[in-house]
Design a protein around this motif. Structure first.
Motif, PDB file in Angstrom:
ATOM      1  N   ALA A 150       0.829  -1.209   0.000  1.00 46.69           N
ATOM      2  CA  ALA A 150       0.000   0.000   0.000  1.00 46.69           C
ATOM      3  C   ALA A 150       0.864   1.260   0.000  1.00 46.69           C
ATOM      4  O   ALA A 150       0.575   2.226  -0.722  1.00 46.69           O
ATOM      5  N   GLU A 151       1.932   1.260   0.808  1.00 49.92           N
ATOM      6  CA  GLU A 151       2.815   2.426   0.822  1.00 49.92           C
ATOM      7  C   GLU A 151       3.498   2.617  -0.528  1.00 49.92           C
ATOM      8  O   GLU A 151       3.659   3.746  -0.999  1.00 49.92           O
ATOM      9  N   ALA A 152       3.902   1.504  -1.153  1.00 52.15           N
ATOM     10  CA  ALA A 152       4.522   1.612  -2.468  1.00 52.15           C
ATOM     11  C   ALA A 152       3.538   2.171  -3.493  1.00 52.15           C
ATOM     12  O   ALA A 152       3.900   3.029  -4.318  1.00 52.15           O
ATOM     13  N   ALA A 153       2.284   1.705  -3.437  1.00 51.17           N
ATOM     14  CA  ALA A 153       1.280   2.216  -4.377  1.00 51.17           C
ATOM     15  C   ALA A 153       1.002   3.696  -4.128  1.00 51.17           C
ATOM     16  O   ALA A 153       0.887   4.486  -5.080  1.00 51.17           O
ATOM     17  N   ALA A 154       0.907   4.093  -2.838  1.00 50.60           N
ATOM     18  CA  ALA A 154       0.676   5.499  -2.523  1.00 50.60           C
ATOM     19  C   ALA A 154       1.837   6.373  -2.974  1.00 50.60           C
ATOM     20  O   ALA A 154       1.642   7.475  -3.513  1.00 50.60           O
ATOM     21  N   GLU A 155       3.062   5.882  -2.752  1.00 46.45           N
ATOM     22  CA  GLU A 155       4.235   6.649  -3.184  1.00 46.45           C
ATOM     23  C   GLU A 155       4.273   6.772  -4.710  1.00 46.45           C
ATOM     24  O   GLU A 155       4.617   7.828  -5.252  1.00 46.45           O
ATOM     25  N   GLU A 156       3.902   5.690  -5.394  1.00 47.62           N
ATOM     26  CA  GLU A 156       3.867   5.749  -6.856  1.00 47.62           C
ATOM     27  C   GLU A 156       2.836   6.756  -7.333  1.00 47.62           C
ATOM     28  O   GLU A 156       3.084   7.534  -8.262  1.00 47.62           O
ATOM     29  N   THR A 157       1.657   6.756  -6.668  1.00 43.35           N
ATOM     30  CA  THR A 157       0.623   7.725  -7.035  1.00 43.35           C
ATOM     31  C   THR A 157       1.088   9.154  -6.776  1.00 43.35           C
ATOM     32  O   THR A 157       0.864  10.063  -7.587  1.00 43.35           O
ATOM     33  N   ARG A 158       1.757   9.359  -5.622  1.00 39.55           N
ATOM     34  CA  ARG A 158       2.250  10.702  -5.291  1.00 39.55           C
ATOM     35  C   ARG A 158       3.296  11.166  -6.300  1.00 39.55           C
ATOM     36  O   ARG A 158       3.267  12.311  -6.773  1.00 39.55           O
ATOM     37  N   LEU A 159       4.224  10.274  -6.639  1.00 41.05           N
ATOM     38  CA  LEU A 159       5.250  10.643  -7.605  1.00 41.05           C
ATOM     39  C   LEU A 159       4.644  10.946  -8.971  1.00 41.05           C
ATOM     40  O   LEU A 159       5.083  11.873  -9.666  1.00 41.05           O
TER      41      LEU A 159
END
Length: 285
Positions: A150-159
């Protein structure tokens, strides 16, 4: 669970004892009387069984005796040796007799496996506790993996959002710069044009004869602040400024600091640049 290891050992032991007794009766029965052969067969099986029983008793008490174990394996090897010797000397079916000669050793090995199982056996309560700990560890690992994903997906979305916004800002800046460059180019062309100069000359000459001002372009870029003019009071000479600074500095004991002196100097309505005021402070202090 205990029956899974003890029943094969008991069955192998019974088959081994019966086979050993039968071989001794057939092999020695031709040379001696059958009671003697029976006694020899029962002696081998009895010694094997007695040492096995004593080993089981020690295992139940949580103990172990190497001498008893060595004697038990000796009887097992002796029984296997009798079977091998009979198979070698047999005139018929020697291969078949040789194929079953390993049964006494196999019986001892099964009892060894059973004893190892008993040493490592756990109660149902302990097994339930172990299963609970393992399940808890699996749950924690699954939660950690889900959190990381989930953190990886959120970071990808933020980037992705930041990159998109940055690209949009860059496009707007590029478009603005292009527009400003075009406007400046137009202004420069108009300023340098011959008709524009004549038009400006005709306008300014009617207001101020003999003056032809140059039309300068507005400044596009960072500007520097112009220091405020000292119009609050007339400029003081260095001697007067030194006298005022020294008077204000020594008005209290201990002497005032530069900041306090400067604040009182300004509050009294006097005017002097920061450079002159600090220079006067250095001279009097």
């Amino acid at each position: 669970m205990k029956a899974k290891t003890v029943l094969p050992a008991v069955a192998m032991t019974a088959v081994s004892m019966v086979l050993t007794l039968a071989v001794v009766m057939m092999w020695l029965g031709a040379a001696v009387s059958w009671p003697v052969a029976l006694v020899v067969g029962l002696g081998i099986d009895g010694g094997w069984l007695a040492t096995l029983a004593y080993e089981r008793r020690l295992a139940a008490q949580g103990d172990h005796n190497r001498a008893v174990t060595a004697v038990g394996w000796s009887f097992g090897i002796l029984a296997a040796g009798v079977l091998v010797a009979h198979a070698v000397t047999a005139e018929h079916s020697a291969g078949a007799w040789l194929a079953v000669a390993w049964l006494p050793i196999a019986a001892k090995a099964l009892w060894l496996v059973h004893s190892l199982w008993e040493r490592t056996a756990l109660t149902p309560l302990a097994l339930d506790a172990i299963r609970g700990i393992q399940q808890e560890a699996r749950d924690e690992a699954a939660v950690a993996r889900a959190r990381l994903r989930a953190e990886a997906a959120a970071e990808e979305t933020r980037l992705t959002a930041v990159t998109t916004a940055g690209a949009r800002v860059a496009r707007v800046q590029a478009k603005t710069a292009q527009t400003l460059a075009g406007a400046w180019s137009t202004l420069e062309t108009a300023r340098k044009g011959e008709e524009t100069g004549r038009a400006l000359t005709s306008v300014t000459s009617s207001v101020t004869p003999g003056v032809t001002p140059r039309w300068e372009l507005p400044v596009w870029g960072p500007t520097e602040r112009v220091p405020a003019l000292e119009t609050a009071a007339p400029a003081l000479t260095d001697e007067a400024l030194d006298a005022l600074v020294d008077e204000i500095r020594t008005s209290e004991v201990p002497a005032l600091s530069y900041r306090e002196m400067a604040a009182r100097f300004r509050a009294a309505g006097h005017s002097a640049s920061e450079v002159r005021l600090r220079a006067a402070w250095k001279r009097v202090a």
